[in-house]
Design a protein around this motif. Structure first.
Motif, PDB file in Angstrom:
ATOM      1  N   ALA A 127      -3.108  -4.636   8.668  1.00 22.58           N
ATOM      2  CA  ALA A 127      -2.607  -4.118   9.947  1.00 22.58           C
ATOM      3  C   ALA A 127      -2.993  -5.008  11.123  1.00 22.58           C
ATOM      4  O   ALA A 127      -2.400  -4.906  12.196  1.00 22.58           O
ATOM      5  CB  ALA A 127      -3.127  -2.705  10.170  1.00 22.58           C
ATOM      6  N   SER A 165       4.831  -6.990   3.074  1.00 21.14           N
ATOM      7  CA  SER A 165       5.705  -6.151   3.900  1.00 21.14           C
ATOM      8  C   SER A 165       4.768  -5.387   4.835  1.00 21.14           C
ATOM      9  O   SER A 165       3.597  -5.718   4.957  1.00 21.14           O
ATOM     10  CB  SER A 165       6.517  -5.203   3.018  1.00 21.14           C
ATOM     11  N   THR A 166       5.252  -4.347   5.460  1.00 16.60           N
ATOM     12  CA  THR A 166       4.413  -3.602   6.398  1.00 16.60           C
ATOM     13  C   THR A 166       3.303  -2.831   5.708  1.00 16.60           C
ATOM     14  O   THR A 166       2.302  -2.493   6.325  1.00 16.60           O
ATOM     15  CB  THR A 166       5.267  -2.627   7.228  1.00 16.60           C
ATOM     16  N   THR A 167       3.445  -2.539   4.402  1.00 15.68           N
ATOM     17  CA  THR A 167       2.441  -1.720   3.724  1.00 15.68           C
ATOM     18  C   THR A 167       1.872  -2.322   2.451  1.00 15.68           C
ATOM     19  O   THR A 167       0.852  -1.863   1.962  1.00 15.68           O
ATOM     20  CB  THR A 167       3.038  -0.340   3.355  1.00 15.68           C
ATOM     21  N   GLN A 203      -0.946 -14.017   9.781  1.00 16.18           N
ATOM     22  CA  GLN A 203       0.455 -13.882  10.199  1.00 16.18           C
ATOM     23  C   GLN A 203       0.907 -15.212  10.772  1.00 16.18           C
ATOM     24  O   GLN A 203       0.228 -15.792  11.624  1.00 16.18           O
ATOM     25  CB  GLN A 203       0.626 -12.788  11.242  1.00 16.18           C
TER      26      GLN A 203
END
Length: 165
Positions: free
Chosen positions: A9, A46-48, A103
């Motif tokens: 996150a 991915s986001t999770t 990222q």
């Protein structure tokens, strides 16, 4: 690992035109002489979840305690970088892993309207001014800039009218 403490996150941020390194410190508390194997695995997230292992450029060494990623080698996105250390010889079942998240974000485009990115332009009467961002701009995300950007051509007469308004 250095840097450490990242989470999916909240990954470490790098621009695509930046190179970066992740360094690990491996300590073995054992009297035996052991050989160890180190292996980095990079997964796209991915986001999770981080499930898709990616193939890295062959110039990237993934069997060292340090992982060096040259500029422009990873596409935009979030990645899980996992180092697994396996103790060989007498204890092959002993292994340990550590993760760090990064990222890759786009770099800014440097817009140059004229050669050499000049910040001030002077022009004499009757001289034409050619503004060509497609030729002179720099896209730090890619090796070249998309020169299909419009070409602007202004004559000195037009510029004089522009300043008189």
């Amino acid at each position: 690992m250095i840097p450490g403490g990242s989470k999916l996150a909240n990954p470490f941020q790098y621009r695509r035109n930046q190179e970066f390194s992740i360094v690990s410190s491996i300590t073995l508390n054992c009297n035996d002489s052991l050989s160890i194997t180190k292996q980095w695995i990079v997964k796209n997230c991915s986001t999770t979840i981080c499930s898709i292992e990616i193939l890295l450029d062959p110039i990237i060494v993934t069997t060292s305690s340090e992982l060096y990623i040259p500029a422009k080698k990873l596409p935009f996105g979030v990645y899980e970088l996992q180092l697994t250390v396996i103790i060989m010889s007498r204890y092959p079942w002993l292994k340990s892993s550590s993760l760090v998240y990064v990222q890759i974000a786009p770099s800014d485009i440097t817009v140059n309207l004229v050669p050499l990115g000049t910040s001030m332009i002077t022009s004499g009467y009757g001289q034409d001014l050619l503004l060509d961002p497609g030729t002179y701009s720099i896209d730090l995300n890619e090796d070249s800039f998309d020169s299909s950007v419009s070409l602007y051509y202004y004559s000195q007469v037009f510029l004089l009218k522009l300043f008189l308004i």
